[in-house]
Design an enzyme around this catalytic site. Structure first.
Site, PDB file in Angstrom:
ATOM      1  N   GLY A  21       0.841  -1.200   0.000  1.00 12.54           N
ATOM      2  CA  GLY A  21       0.000   0.000   0.000  1.00 12.54           C
ATOM      3  C   GLY A  21       0.861   1.228   0.000  1.00 12.54           C
ATOM      4  O   GLY A  21       2.079   1.175  -0.229  1.00 12.54           O
ATOM      5  N   GLY A  22       0.216   2.369   0.290  1.00 10.65           N
ATOM      6  CA  GLY A  22       0.932   3.631   0.268  1.00 10.65           C
ATOM      7  C   GLY A  22       2.011   3.726   1.324  1.00 10.65           C
ATOM      8  O   GLY A  22       2.888   4.572   1.246  1.00 10.65           O
ATOM      9  N   GLY A  24       4.038   1.107   2.257  1.00  9.63           N
ATOM     10  CA  GLY A  24       5.086   0.120   2.089  1.00  9.63           C
ATOM     11  C   GLY A  24       4.560  -1.268   1.774  1.00  9.63           C
ATOM     12  O   GLY A  24       3.350  -1.503   1.727  1.00  9.63           O
ATOM     13  N   LYS A  41       7.323  -4.892   7.440  1.00 12.29           N
ATOM     14  CA  LYS A  41       6.840  -3.816   6.576  1.00 12.29           C
ATOM     15  C   LYS A  41       8.060  -3.064   6.060  1.00 12.29           C
ATOM     16  O   LYS A  41       8.759  -2.375   6.814  1.00 12.29           O
ATOM     17  CB  LYS A  41       5.907  -2.865   7.327  1.00 12.29           C
ATOM     18  CG  LYS A  41       5.336  -1.737   6.440  1.00 12.29           C
ATOM     19  CD  LYS A  41       4.443  -0.793   7.219  1.00 12.29           C
ATOM     20  CE  LYS A  41       3.091  -1.406   7.498  1.00 12.29           C
ATOM     21  NZ  LYS A  41       2.192  -1.375   6.325  1.00 12.29           N
ATOM     22  N   ASP A 134      -5.376   6.688  10.407  1.00 10.50           N
ATOM     23  CA  ASP A 134      -5.712   5.978   9.163  1.00 10.50           C
ATOM     24  C   ASP A 134      -6.524   4.730   9.485  1.00 10.50           C
ATOM     25  O   ASP A 134      -6.291   3.661   8.940  1.00 10.50           O
ATOM     26  CB  ASP A 134      -4.438   5.624   8.392  1.00 10.50           C
ATOM     27  CG  ASP A 134      -4.737   5.207   6.943  1.00 10.50           C
ATOM     28  OD1 ASP A 134      -5.808   5.589   6.427  1.00 10.50           O
ATOM     29  OD2 ASP A 134      -3.912   4.484   6.350  1.00 10.50           O
TER      30      ASP A 134
END
Length: 742
Positions: A21-22, A24, A41, A134
């Site tokens: 995803g944005g 990593g 990650k 988030d």
């Protein structure tokens, strides 16, 4: 970088990819030293090239690693191997909530259990000062045993320097420099309104996202999902949730909780996720929500029957008793909750101020509405065991009705007189003069206590009439302090609202006069319109929300913290008459509506054509066009939050005049160069000030008075100004202020 199965990253062996995803790429790996599976990650290369950003991320990672809670996926460490920076995370087996919801909505009990565990995770993190930023279904894992683990806590902030254009374009997570004004960080469909606007965030942004997730769990439908991130953010900022999507069996308390979580104004949003956790626990134990009776009244009411979206709601709830006990005591025995809309016939359309009033036994309702036989609004009575609505003759232009203890009489104010009328009919009886009524109450000893003016203390008179005598004297410290909205306690004491200042009636407190008499005692700060409900609760209004707290009427003191019961009750301020009534059994009747509405400015020409003035929305009031028509001066907010602003029509830009105290009622000079307004910048009651219309230069004080002043109109030559001065003796005088050469 992309890692293949079997490759090594430091001490860790990569087993398989888990996702990307944005923020990593994520891999399943094995920790050979501890012989356990972990998640790796790998951070984007754009971030790892900047040593300062790496150092800052490492500091954030240490904070995240300190979180220790069974519903939070742990951060084990931050490491580096051959130039590759990565996080070592707890591996959570199971599926994401996002994938689970692709199969449709959850059963209510399952949704509440999932939400409760998420709330517990947020509560623990917020307690350590960590905000998720988030929160979304993709960041919530459900293990096979039903345990919820929230992932990526705080990583949004740790990644805040990320500004990859590719990531912005290809990921629903918008990543940008969070510290710069006007940029956003988060996942579009789950952003709070303040997050979408790029404003500073606090824990209430997580509460918004939590509400979105709970709604989606119950309905199976993403609430603000659009085709693009801009579509989603536009829906968040300008659309309201479709509450009809909630399943019919959704507990009323959960519906109220969702409304509080999803308030676009974060000042009115739920302030602490612990309160949501408590509501969820109560609803899981008591699915029918019988223990939180008044919350049942928070359901939507059809508004099409009534003008201006007003409605009257009754909630037979054995009300505040159940609400408070579920918060502070053991759950009481279940009591029956009934919800209904009191449909008003068209000939009795409600006034915007309808003063809905119950008799003490709850058998009779009175409100102000149209009369079919008169052009004036009049008091209308409805016996709740009958279908008939009946106007009370001779009560045109009535205000502030209140019942006798036996429910047979209604006292009210009408054109400078305090009167009473039988609910069975007959002409009204005048009791005494009352220049400007601000509420009354009928005591069991046969006396009436009322506020006869908009200033000063309360008066007392026999219910048979006579000459009023003083009942209370307000403090001398404020020239326009007033006692108003009295309410008789069963033991003879009287609750009242202390209005600090008429021109800023957003500030008020609740006081009580003992049954034996004496000076009023303060029991609630920042509230008004106090009412007592047996067996021991004080309910009151605060910013459009009905609040409640345990109260001992004999000792005249609270025994618990106030808690919210019902939101959205019409009330412009705690020192003004609220549109609700509660009988002795806890039945609540109220008018829905909010004074904090998101209003939009519209220009109407002489032909009736409407022109929308830009896209700005807010709690606007008192709009005034500049002489050249290019700007609009407006009030923003209410009470202690009130400001004045200038809207530039051509560019749709709204500027506000900074102030630590309330400013209000701006008016333009004829040449458009100055604004005169009311303010308490000197710390007293509102006086007159002026400032240049572009807000340049210093604010200048024009008057010094111990009474409140409000500007009204500027003479065409610009040399003089009319203003209203609100005095205790006369309620309001007109003054003239002359200027020198500008």
């Amino acid at each position: 970088m992309t890692l293949s199965a079997g490759s090594k990253l430091g001490l860790y062996e990569i087993l398989s990819p888990l996702g990307a995803g944005g923020m990593g790429e994520v891999y399943l790996a094995r920790d050979g030293k501890l012989d356990r599976e972990i998640a790796i990650k790998v951070l984007p290369e754009a971030m790892t090239r900047d040593p300062e950003r790496v150092a800052r991320f490492e500091r954030e990672a240490k904070v995240l690693a300190s979180l220790n809670h069974p519903n939070i996926a742990s951060v084990y460490g931050f490491d580096e191997s051959n130039g590759t920076r990565f996080l070592v995370l707890e591996y959570v087996e199971g599926e994401t909530l996002g994938r689970h919801l692709k199969r449709g909505p959850m059963a209510t009990e399952d949704a509440l259990d999932i939400a409760k565990q998420i709330a517990e995770a947020l509560e623990a993190a917020h307690g350590e000062g960590v905000i998720h930023r988030d929160l979304k279904p993709a960041n919530v894992m459900i293990r096979p045993d039903g345990t919820v683990k929230v992932l990526d806590f705080g990583l949004a902030k740790a990644m805040a320097e990320e500004s990859s254009a590719a990531a912005d374009a290809n990921s629903p997570t918008i990543t940008a420099n969070f510290t710069r004004p006007g940029v956003v960080l988060g996942t579009a469909a789950y952003m709070s309104p303040e997050q979408a606007r790029g404003r500073p965030l606090d824990k209430r942004t997580d509460i918004w996202s939590f509400g979105i997730i709970l709604f989606e769990c119950l309905t199976g439908s993403p609430l603000f999902q659009g085709e693009t991130a801009n579509d989603s953010m536009g829906a968040i900022l300008h659309k309201d949730p479709d509450w009809s999507l909630l399943p019919p069996g959704t507990p009323p308390t959960i519906q109220l909780l969702l409304r509080r979580c999803l308030s676009k104004d974060r000042k009115r949003r739920l302030h602490d996720i612990a309160d949501a956790r408590i509501e969820l626990e109560n609803s899981i134990v008591d699915p029918a929500s019988t223990s939180l009776g008044l919350a049942a009244a928070a359901l939507d009411v059809p508004a099409r029957r009534l003008p201006w979206r007003w409605a009257v709601v009754l909630a037979t709830a054995f009300a505040v008793l159940g609400a408070g006990a579920s918060w502070f005591l053991k759950p009481p025995p279940a009591s029956r909750v009934v919800r209904l809309t009191l449909s008003i016939p068209r000939q009795y359309d409600l006034a915007s101020w309808s003063f809905p009033t119950f008799s003490p036994d709850g058998k009779v309702a009175v409100f102000l509405g149209d009369s079919p036989n008169s052009a004036e609004r009049t008091l209308v009575v409805r016996m709740l065991d009958q279908q008939e609505f009946r106007p009370l003759r001779g009560t045109g232009r009535a205000r502030y009705p209140f019942f006798s203890p036996d429910g047979e009489w209604v006292a009210f104010w009408q054109e400078g007189k305090l009167k009473k009328v039988s609910i069975r009919g007959g002409p009204p009886i005048t009791l005494c003069d009352a220049p400007s009524m601000r509420g009354g109450t009928w005591r069991s000893d046969g006396s009436i206590v009322f506020a006869s003016t908009s200033s000063g203390g309360l008066m007392r008179i026999s219910a048979s009439g006579g000459t009023p005598e003083p009942f209370t004297t307000p403090p001398d410290a404020e020239s326009f302090a007033s006692h108003r909205l009295p309410y008789a306690l069963p033991n003879g004491g009287v609750l009242l609202t202390l209005a600090v200042d008429f021109a800023q009636w957003g500030e008020a407190s609740i006081m009580v006069v003992p049954a034996t008499g004496g000076a009023p005692i303060e029991v609630i700060k920042d509230g008004g319109a106090g009412r007592y409900v047996a067996p021991g609760f004080l309910v009151f209004m605060r910013e459009g929300t009905l609040m409640a707290a345990r109260f001992d009427p004999d000792r005249l003191e609270l025994s618990g913290q106030p808690f919210p019961v019902v939101e959205g009750i019409t009330a412009p301020g705690p020192a003004m008459a609220p549109q609700f009534s509660i009988d002795t059994h806890g039945t609540l009747m109220y008018m829905t509506g909010s004074t904090d509405a998101e209003r939009r400015l519209v220009l109407i020409d002489h032909s009736g054509n409407e022109e929308k003035l830009g896209e700005q929305t807010g709690d606007f009031g008192e709009p005034r066009l500049s002489p050249d028509g290019r700007h609009i001066a407006i009030d923003l907010g209410q009470g202690s939050r009130q400001q004045i602003g200038i809207l530039e029509r051509a560019r749709d830009i709204l500027r506000t005049l900074p102030a630590a105290t309330p400013d209000s009622d701006p008016i333009w000079s004829p040449d458009g160069k100055w604004l005169v307004f009311a303010s308490r910048r000197h710390g007293g009651v509102p006086n007159l000030y002026r400032v240049r219309a572009d807000f340049s230069g210093e604010v200048e004080r024009l008057t010094e008075s111990v009474t409140s002043q409000i500007p009204m109109d500027w003479a065409p030559d610009g040399r003089s100004l009319l203003f209203m001065e609100i005095t205790p003796a006369t309620d309001g005088d007109i003054g003239l202020l002359r200027f020198g050469e500008n």
